[in-house]
Design an enzyme around this catalytic site. Structure first.
Site, PDB file in Angstrom:
ATOM      1  N   CYS A 119       0.846  -1.190   0.000  1.00 39.73           N
ATOM      2  CA  CYS A 119       0.000   0.000   0.000  1.00 39.73           C
ATOM      3  C   CYS A 119       0.883   1.242   0.000  1.00 39.73           C
ATOM      4  CB  CYS A 119      -0.868  -0.009   1.236  1.00 39.73           C
ATOM      5  SG  CYS A 119       0.142   0.031   2.703  1.00 39.73           S
ATOM      6  N   TYR A 143      -5.713 -13.005  -4.478  1.00 37.98           N
ATOM      7  CA  TYR A 143      -5.211 -12.579  -3.164  1.00 37.98           C
ATOM      8  C   TYR A 143      -5.898 -13.349  -2.038  1.00 37.98           C
ATOM      9  CZ  TYR A 143      -4.275  -9.306   0.709  1.00 37.98           C
ATOM     10  OH  TYR A 143      -3.898  -8.737   1.894  1.00 37.98           O
ATOM     11  N   HIS A 178      -3.114 -12.258   4.529  1.00 43.27           N
ATOM     12  CA  HIS A 178      -3.334 -11.292   5.608  1.00 43.27           C
ATOM     13  C   HIS A 178      -4.660 -11.388   6.338  1.00 43.27           C
ATOM     14  CE1 HIS A 178      -0.316  -8.862   3.075  1.00 43.27           C
ATOM     15  NE2 HIS A 178       0.304  -9.287   4.160  1.00 43.27           N
ATOM     16  N   ASP A 221       2.978  -9.861   9.242  1.00 47.08           N
ATOM     17  CA  ASP A 221       3.753  -9.856   7.998  1.00 47.08           C
ATOM     18  C   ASP A 221       4.747  -8.688   8.004  1.00 47.08           C
ATOM     19  OD1 ASP A 221       4.568 -10.436   5.427  1.00 47.08           O
ATOM     20  OD2 ASP A 221       2.917  -9.376   4.478  1.00 47.08           O
TER      21      ASP A 221
END
Ligand code: ADP
Ligand code: SF4
Length: 685
Positions: free
Chosen positions: A30, A169, A172, A264
């Site tokens: 991001c 995806y 997370h 992460d």
């Protein structure tokens, strides 16, 4: 010349139908720019490609308003009108011979859809992640079919934009396919729930759909979190590895990490480089497809070893590529000393949480590539090089001197102490912050290569010294001091009764003072300082009572993904934590705090107060010079600027940025300093 030990990092790797020129892989990250500032995002990604990253990916890319991530600013491929913005990024990446990847994301119960107001989807009925008063609804079979169609359509748009790698995806604990994998989120009783084979079904279908749609030209990547580090969650030793081995050869590339994001992207305060290796080891043996993984890698030896030992095929990086977009080029050209190593502070992450363009402590040009036209490795030379005097060698002064030197100025960097580094030299000795000294290391090394820069230590300058020095341009970077009177956000005037109790500030503790026990630490700063001082004091045998007006400890560190770890650590160290209280008065044996809601007083026995509230800029030198403009003129001094914490105390990132900016801009005409911006284009009425 490149060290042959690192040749392995420059081997090409085939990823399905595409081939990357080397093993440096910028994984999706991001950046707070996304669909709102697309040219800025494209420019930032292009510079990574120029810096040698063989693959450069987007951040999460929304495929539909059915799952949108507002107020976070991510990429978007809702419909064909979003294609040009991402095509701009692909062009910027391709221009330097790299591959562009896009992380298509549909976040299910992790996205409350604050903007679109669509009801979020999940495997089973469940409240959304966080505290929005929203529940996601269990998807019907028709919803699943619809999701697959939307994902396929977005993949086709991604191909049209020019992407070479298209992600499914499942990372997370954010991506919906991940939610289907885990029994704690998936309580379905149909063919998408129950046994593992069923829970994998959606992920498998999305991989197959994507391959079918774009696999002729694009590689299909899967980002999978193989371990959640929560009880009842997915674990590497359990179903994490099993899922991986069942789908082993279906995608063209595996991008493996752990969930959630705070695990992460763990900060250096809580984990060292390579911390994910235990989760990655052994997976490559289960697939014939390339595997990429992360671990805040900045050491080329570690990278080469990971490839040689068969742990990874591609070296994934988000933060190291932010701190140094030219990391691969520097290894390639044997310039390892010049790598600007990530310090693991997660200031970059705060951009996502605050919906603003990312910033980086080590790399002040990050996020400024397009809007200010800053390049991480080059600066404009000054027209008429003259002498510059930089006073104070903290992060602001070091960076200012570095950039002035790179611009061709003759620079004297003068520091009052023997040790350079200012606050960073002190703070990096606090518990968990040793990696922060890289802010100094990188700059000292860069300065040592600049023949036109001299560093003078143990030379505290007064106003007359500055006049005598007769530099054309003076940059004052004399830092700041922590206040001793409690003034800050909660207290707008000095704490009554200060004279009755011993008072310490962070400066005192960093200088070695050990307060009597128990110490009442009043944290009205809300970032890391209060908590690291508490840690240090407990280890020294001091009982700490931590009082904060906020609802939790170090509340701003939610933005750096650390708050829960910090609070846990203080609790484990038996620090007494009193939240939602401010200080009212100090008396000889205690302090009186008051509840921020009710004002109810609370007596807290304390032998000493440690006040972590706010800082006062150190402007005495500037004030003295400012008083006699005639003397400045007579001494040939053309400009005097305040830089860093002595202008306004802030983060280390802000100090570095301030030093960098002054050095770039001090000689520019005001009208040339335009901050570019992108404006939404109006639709036809
Ligand atoms: P910043 O974060 O803005 O770089 P720091 O507090 O980290 O600020 O660093 C300021 C540095 O300036 C310190 O190392 C301090 O010793 C030095 N300094 C302060 N006043 C003077 C002075 N008059 N002459 C030389 N050095 C000074
Ligand atoms: Fe690394 Fe900190 Fe820069 Fe993020 S902000 S890339 S963690 S140095």
């Amino acid at each position: 010349m490149r060290d042959p030990r690192y040749d392995i990092l420059f081997e090409p790797v085939q990823i399905g139908p595409v081939r990357t020129r080397n093993r440096f892989y910028q994984v999706p990250h991001c950046n707070g720019m996304g669909h709102v500032h697309p040219s800025a995002m494209a420019s930032m990604r292009g510079i990574k490609a120029q810096g040698g990253w063989g693959v450069v990916c987007t951040e999460e890319c929304e495929i539909s308003p059915q799952s949108e991530f507002s107020p976070c600013i991510e990429a978007r491929l809702w419909d064909e009108r979003d294609i040009p913005a991402l095509a701009r990024m692909c062009e910027a990446v391709h221009q330097h011979g790299s591959l562009a990847g896009v992380e298509l994301a549909f976040n299910g119960y992790s996205a409350p859809n604050r903007y679109s107001r669509e009801i979020p989807w999940a495997p089973s009925n469940t409240p959304v992640r966080g505290y929005d008063p929203v529940q996601a609804r269990a998807m019907s079979r028709a919803d699943i079919k619809h999701l697959r169609e939307m994902h396929r359509a977005a993949a086709l748009r991604a191909r049209e934009a020019g992407f070479d790698i298209v992600y499914v995806y499942a990372g997370h604990d954010l991506g919906l396919p991940f939610h289907f994998l885990t029994p704690r989120n998936n309580r379905r009783t149909d063919e998408y729930g129950g046994v593992l084979e069923n829970r994998i079904r959606l992920l498998r279908e999305l991989i197959e759909d994507t391959r079918d749609a774009v696999g002729d030209r694009c590689a299909v990547a899967v980002r999978l979190a193989v371990d959640e580090q929560v009880s009842g969650g997915l674990s590497r030793e359990g179903e994490g590895a099993e899922i991986f081995s069942i789908l082993a050869d279906l995608p063209d590339l595996w991008d493996i990490n752990v969930a959630d994001w705070s695990n992460d992207s763990i900060t250096s305060r809580f984990a060292a480089e390579g911390y994910q290796e235990a989760f990655l080891t052994g997976l490559k043996a289960l697939t014939t497809k390339p595997v990429v993984g992360v671990g805040r890698f900045t050491s080329p030896d570690t990278m080469a070893s990971l490839v040689r030992r068969g742990v990874l095929d591609l070296i994934g990086a988000a933060r190291p590529s932010i701190a140094d977009p030219f990391l691969p080029k520097k290894i390639e050209e044997g310039r390892m000393d010049e790598i600007r190593e990530c310090i693991g502070c997660n200031v970059c992450v705060s951009g996502d949480h605050t919906s603003t363009p990312l910033r980086c402590t080590q790399n002040p040009t990050m996020g400024e590539e397009w809007r200010r036209g800053w390049h991480p490795e080059s600066v404009r030379r000054v027209h008429s090089p003259g002498r510059a005097l930089v006073i104070g060698a903290g992060p602001a002064g070091l960076e200012c001197a570095r950039v002035l030197g790179a611009r061709g100025m003759e620079v004297a960097l003068v520091e009052g102490l023997r040790q350079v580094g200012g606050r960073v030299a002190l703070e990096s000795r606090l518990p968990g912050l040793s990696n922060w000294s890289r802010v100094i290391d990188y700059r000292l090394d860069a300065l040592s290569r600049l023949a036109s820069v001299e560093i003078y230590r143990e030379s505290r300058l007064e106003a007359q010294d500055v006049l005598d020095f007769a530099a054309a341009h003076v940059f004052i970077a004399t830092g700041s001091r922590w206040r001793r009177d409690g003034l800050g956000r909660a207290l707008r005037q000095a704490l009554p009764g200060l004279e009755t109790l011993p008072i310490l500030t962070p400066d005192d503790v960093m200088a070695g003072a050990v307060p009597p026990s128990p110490v009442l630490l009043f944290d009205d700063d809300h970032y890391y300082m209060g908590s690291v001082l508490a840690e240090r004091l407990v280890v020294q045998g001091v009982d700490v009572i931590f009082v904060t007006p906020a609802a939790d400890v170090a509340t701003w560190t939610h933005n750096t993904l650390e708050q829960h770890r910090i609070q846990r650590r203080l609790l484990e160290l038996n620090v007494t934590i009193i939240t939602s209280h401010t200080l009212a008065t100090a008396t000889p044996d205690d302090a009186i705090a008051s509840c921020v809601y009710t004002g109810r007083p609370r007596v807290i026995p304390a032998a000493c107060l440690l006040l972590v509230t706010s800082r006062e800029p150190e402007q005495a030198l500037y004030g003295a010079l400012d008083q006699s403009p005639g003397s400045l003129w007579a001494a040939g001094i053309k400009t005097v600027a305040l830089v860093g914490d002595c202008l306004a105390p802030g983060t280390i990132a802000a100090a570095v940025y301030s030093g960098h900016r002054q050095a770039r801009e001090f000689d520019a005409a005001a009208d040339s300093l335009v901050m570019r911006r992108e404006i939404a284009c109006l639709e036809v009425k």
